[in-house]
Design a protein around this motif. Structure first.
Motif, PDB file in Angstrom:
ATOM      1  N   LYS A  44       0.784  -1.068   0.109  1.00 54.51           N
ATOM      2  CA  LYS A  44      -0.037  -0.106   0.015  1.00 54.51           C
ATOM      3  C   LYS A  44       0.699   1.140  -0.063  1.00 54.51           C
ATOM      4  N   GLY A  45       0.129   2.522  -0.645  1.00 56.67           N
ATOM      5  CA  GLY A  45       1.006   3.574  -0.611  1.00 56.67           C
ATOM      6  C   GLY A  45       1.793   3.947  -1.861  1.00 56.67           C
ATOM      7  N   LEU A  46       2.499   4.870  -1.727  1.00 54.36           N
ATOM      8  CA  LEU A  46       3.604   5.304  -3.109  1.00 54.36           C
ATOM      9  C   LEU A  46       4.866   5.831  -2.492  1.00 54.36           C
ATOM     10  N   VAL A  47       5.960   5.232  -3.380  1.00 57.68           N
ATOM     11  CA  VAL A  47       7.180   5.483  -2.946  1.00 57.68           C
ATOM     12  C   VAL A  47       7.883   6.105  -4.430  1.00 57.68           C
ATOM     13  N   LYS A  48       8.474   7.200  -4.038  1.00 58.42           N
ATOM     14  CA  LYS A  48       9.436   7.803  -5.038  1.00 58.42           C
ATOM     15  C   LYS A  48      10.966   7.170  -4.964  1.00 58.42           C
ATOM     16  N   ILE A  49      11.296   7.030  -6.116  1.00 58.31           N
ATOM     17  CA  ILE A  49      12.518   6.410  -6.368  1.00 58.31           C
ATOM     18  C   ILE A  49      13.467   7.644  -7.031  1.00 58.31           C
TER      19      ILE A  49
END
Length: 211
Positions: A44-49
């Motif tokens: 769940k969620g969003l992750v910036k790479i």
């Protein structure tokens, strides 16, 4: 339209073997330069790479969405070439190197999924290089639609700066595109989020069939 960042929803059967972890918005999951100890599955969620260039500036490579993997390039205890930061409260499963290696040996299906994730990440990086040739409006539309279609929500927690970093465009160019699209009612910006009001129009931009 092919998603820029394809996800894989077949990992659920392997999640009980991972270590479930919660990261608050803004938390660093792994940092560029650190030695990798395994990989992560984003539930769940969003992750910036992001990655830090030789000039010291940060470049946004991609936005990791639910059902995608993080840190696969450093899974076998190599150095991370990216930094992963939770863009909103996120739940991940961590698979340590030794345990994951044993699981992949015992469960060929997991090995196939992992290899496919590596291929997807290479494809994403290739697109990152090639999309500099695309028109500015098409780059922005493709990025927004990718997250909209995969995350299944109209409000996307990205800023104009994030969009500029991800597409390689200047912030002025992104500002002008957003200004036009807001005036036409295609999108809206609320705080640090972008709201997709008319995705069908953005689809036209992404496929270059707009007038």
């Amino acid at each position: 339209m092919k998603l820029l960042f394809a996800s894989n929803s077949n990992w659920e059967e392997f999640l009980p073997y991972g270590n479930r972890q919660f990261y608050k918005k803004g938390s660093i999951i792994h940092r560029q330069g650190e030695v990798g100890e395994g990989f992560y599955y984003l539930e769940k969620g969003l992750v910036k790479i992001t990655t830090t260039t030789a000039s010291g500036s940060d470049s946004l490579l991609r936005i990791a969405l639910p059902s995608q993997l993080l840190g696969v390039q450093a899974m076998d205890q190599l150095v991370h070439y990216t930094t992963a930061v939770a863009n909103k409260n996120s739940v991940l499963y961590f698979f340590p190197y030794e345990m994951a290696k044993e699981l992949m040996f015992q469960k060929p299906a997991m090995n196939e999924l992992f290899l496919q994730s590596v291929i997807d990440e290479m494809y994403t990086l290739a697109l990152k290089i090639n999309d500099y040739r695309l028109p500015a409006e098409q780059k922005v539309a493709m990025l927004l639609l990718n997250i909209y279609e995969e995350f299944h929500q109209h409000d996307i927690p990205l800023t104009q700066k994030d969009v500029a970093n991800s597409t390689g465009l200047t912030r002025i160019t992104v500002y002008k595109i957003f200004k036009e699209w807001k005036e036409k009612g295609y999108i809206a910006t609320i705080g640090k989020s972008i709201s997709i009001i008319n995705p069908s129009i953005l689809q036209h931009y992404a496929q270059r069939i707009y007038k």
